[in-house]
Motif scaffolding. Structure first.
Motif, short mmCIF file in Angstrom:
data_model
loop_
_atom_site.label_atom_id
_atom_site.label_comp_id
_atom_site.label_asym_id
_atom_site.label_seq_id
_atom_site.Cartn_x
_atom_site.Cartn_y
_atom_site.Cartn_z
N PHE A 111 -7.42 3.16 10.22
CA PHE A 111 -8.40 3.21 9.14
C PHE A 111 -8.36 4.50 8.35
N GLY A 112 -7.78 5.54 8.92
CA GLY A 112 -7.82 6.87 8.31
C GLY A 112 -6.73 7.10 7.28
N SER A 113 -6.56 8.36 6.97
CA SER A 113 -5.63 8.75 5.91
C SER A 113 -4.16 8.53 6.29
N LEU A 114 -3.89 8.26 7.56
CA LEU A 114 -2.51 8.01 7.99
C LEU A 114 -2.29 6.53 8.31
N ASN A 115 -3.00 5.64 7.63
CA ASN A 115 -2.93 4.20 7.93
C ASN A 115 -1.69 3.53 7.36
N TYR A 116 -0.72 4.29 6.90
CA TYR A 116 0.50 3.73 6.32
C TYR A 116 1.24 2.80 7.27
N LEU A 117 1.20 3.06 8.56
CA LEU A 117 1.94 2.25 9.53
C LEU A 117 1.15 1.03 10.00
N ASN A 118 -0.02 0.79 9.43
CA ASN A 118 -0.85 -0.35 9.82
C ASN A 118 -0.67 -1.53 8.85
N HIS A 119 0.57 -1.91 8.64
CA HIS A 119 0.91 -3.02 7.74
C HIS A 119 2.01 -3.86 8.38
N ARG A 120 2.09 -5.11 7.96
CA ARG A 120 3.21 -5.95 8.37
C ARG A 120 4.44 -5.57 7.54
N THR A 121 5.60 -5.76 8.13
CA THR A 121 6.84 -5.45 7.44
C THR A 121 6.97 -6.35 6.22
N ASN A 122 7.29 -5.74 5.07
CA ASN A 122 7.44 -6.51 3.84
C ASN A 122 8.80 -6.26 3.18
N VAL A 123 9.74 -5.70 3.93
CA VAL A 123 11.09 -5.46 3.42
C VAL A 123 12.08 -6.16 4.33
#
Length: 170
Positions: A111-123
């Motif tokens: 939830f925080g400012s480093l939430n970049y890795l909390n996504h499903r792969t889209n590439v």
């Protein structure tokens, strides 16, 4: 060569899910056991403890990993692949104090400012040629980002090995 550059940074829209699991391992490999080991390493890295994870913490994480992959194994579609937020929710649902501490440590990455890795792969990480550009990852995302890329490459290497394909990493 039809390759792809995957730019990993908080401002990028290219995502590689650290919890991606490949079911195409050989019969000798257990993908869930390998993923559990990766998640233990990932959690140990973000916890920042010099002594590493305690035995109870490892057990709590392993139990959560088993639970969050059940829906994906029942219906292996990309939208059922767990993300860090699923791990967080599963840890929050457990009773042990250690589970709550682990979930709290994950909050920054969910939830925080480093939430970049909390996504499903889209590439397309299965592209014949893939270049992972990690130059945009800040100090706090560099290590978990590198671990995620390394895990992603290793999964691809294992699949290629059992398919009789050579993998080159530069």
């Amino acid at each position: 060569l039809g390759g792809q550059v995957i730019r990993l940074s908080p401002s990028s829209t290219d995502y590689v899910n650290p919890l991606d699991i490949n079911l195409n391992y050989s019969d000798e490999e257990n993908p869930l056991a390998l993923k559990s080991d990766f998640v233990l390493s990932f959690c140990e890295l973000i916890m920042g403890s010099k002594t590493g994870l305690e035995a109870i913490e490892k057990t709590v994480i392993d139990r959560a990993v088993q639970k969050i992959y059940q829906p994906y194994f029942a219906d292996p579609r990309p939208e059922n692949m767990p993300i860090l937020g699923d791990l967080y929710e599963c840890l929050r649902a457990q009773q042990e104090e250690q589970a709550q501490e682990l979930a709290t440590a994950l909050e920054l990455y969910v939830f925080g400012s480093l939430n970049y890795l909390n996504h499903r792969t889209n590439v397309n990480v299965d592209n014949r040629v893939a270049c992972y550009d990690i130059s945009g990852l800040g100090q706090n995302l560099k290590k978990p980002g590198m671990l995620t890329v390394q895990n992603n490459i290793w999964q691809r290497t294992i699949v290629n090995r059992y398919a009789g394909k050579t993998t080159r990493i530069y």
